[in-house]
Design a protein around this motif. Structure first.
Motif, PDB file in Angstrom:
ATOM      1  N   LEU A  23      33.971  41.495  52.148  1.00 11.52           N
ATOM      2  CA  LEU A  23      34.683  40.709  51.134  1.00 11.52           C
ATOM      3  C   LEU A  23      33.772  39.648  50.512  1.00 11.52           C
ATOM      4  O   LEU A  23      33.799  39.434  49.297  1.00 11.52           O
ATOM      5  CB  LEU A  23      35.919  40.047  51.752  1.00 11.52           C
ATOM      6  N   TYR A  26      31.389  41.386  48.149  1.00 12.14           N
ATOM      7  CA  TYR A  26      32.067  41.918  46.962  1.00 12.14           C
ATOM      8  C   TYR A  26      32.451  40.820  45.981  1.00 12.14           C
ATOM      9  O   TYR A  26      32.263  40.954  44.764  1.00 12.14           O
ATOM     10  CB  TYR A  26      33.307  42.710  47.384  1.00 12.14           C
ATOM     11  N   TYR A  27      33.010  39.724  46.519  1.00 10.94           N
ATOM     12  CA  TYR A  27      33.488  38.648  45.650  1.00 10.94           C
ATOM     13  C   TYR A  27      32.447  37.535  45.452  1.00 10.94           C
ATOM     14  O   TYR A  27      32.722  36.537  44.786  1.00 10.94           O
ATOM     15  CB  TYR A  27      34.788  38.051  46.207  1.00 10.94           C
ATOM     16  N   LYS A 202      41.224  44.146  49.915  1.00 14.35           N
ATOM     17  CA  LYS A 202      40.851  43.938  48.513  1.00 14.35           C
ATOM     18  C   LYS A 202      42.084  43.905  47.618  1.00 14.35           C
ATOM     19  O   LYS A 202      42.183  43.081  46.697  1.00 14.35           O
ATOM     20  CB  LYS A 202      39.892  45.036  48.056  1.00 14.35           C
ATOM     21  N   ASP A 206      42.821  40.775  45.336  1.00 15.17           N
ATOM     22  CA  ASP A 206      42.898  40.958  43.886  1.00 15.17           C
ATOM     23  C   ASP A 206      44.224  40.438  43.337  1.00 15.17           C
ATOM     24  O   ASP A 206      44.271  39.800  42.278  1.00 15.17           O
ATOM     25  CB  ASP A 206      42.734  42.433  43.517  1.00 15.17           C
TER      26      ASP A 206
END
Length: 215
Positions: A23, A26-27, A202, A206
């Motif tokens: 995470l 990804y972010y 996710k 999101d």
């Protein structure tokens, strides 16, 4: 808090660390394995020859810990982990480290923190709270696989017993016991691989970002 904060809690071996790294990558958020902060205190006590149950020495070690200098390779040693679970029950140590962890979480652009009391104590206002769990047998099997993949050897029964002891300590301690926050999203990873767990998490993140307007 500034930035976006994801809190991940759960027992040992549920997959918190791997999911937190996925995470954070990804972010593009900062990452902190809060368990390493307790291991760092324990490691310092061991190196200095100070008793693990001495509150004054443990508190001094906690104040000296630098969250930017946590060496996972060193701190992942089994004896350090055993010592850390004993240090973690000292209230003064927890208070000192929680303040450091909160400062870390408040640093832009935000952070993913994993541990035992992130959603309940460290970051109760986190944007997303995840609680990962899995059966003790599954978690023990994962640990055994990790050890064997690195060329090591261990008995499944011993790993299982160790996990059960850690669960009992974490869930039974008087100060900040391991439990899901009331508003945490529960993910049972017993039947999930990391990709499935990541996609489930996710979707939750999101949705939270969209509602907050940061997507």
């Amino acid at each position: 808090m500034s930035g976006f904060v994801i809190a991940i809690d759960g027992p040992a071996g549920a997959g918190k660390g791997t999911l937190a790294r996925r995470l954070a990558d990804y972010y593009r958020l900062n990452l902190l394995d809060t368990g390493l902060t307790y291991r760092a205190v324990a490691h310092m006590l061991i190196l200095k020859g100070w008793p693990l149950d001495d509150e004054a020495h443990a508190l001094e070690a906690a104040r000296l810990v630098d969250l930017g200098q946590l060496d996972r390779a060193v701190l992942s040693a089994h004896d350090v982990g055993e010592a850390a679970s004993k240090v973690a029950v000292i209230p003064a140590v927890r208070r000192a480290l929680v303040e450091k962890q909160r400062t870390f979480a408040a640093t832009a652009p935000g952070a993913v923190l994993d541990g035992r009391d992130i959603g309940t104590v460290v970051c109760p206002d986190a944007d997303v709270k995840l609680y990962l769990t899995a059966s003790a047998d599954v978690r023990a099997r994962r640990r055994l696989n990790e050890i064997e993949e690195k060329g090591g050897y261990a008995e499944f029964s011993e790993i299982l017993a160790d996990i059960q002891r850690r669960d009992e300590r974490d869930m039974g301690r008087a100060d900040s016991p391991l439990r899901p926050a009331e508003d945490a999203h529960l993910l049972d990873t017993s039947e999930m691989d990391i990709e499935a767990a990541f996609l489930a998490a996710k979707a939750i993140v999101d949705d939270a970002m969209a509602k907050r307007g940061t997507a």
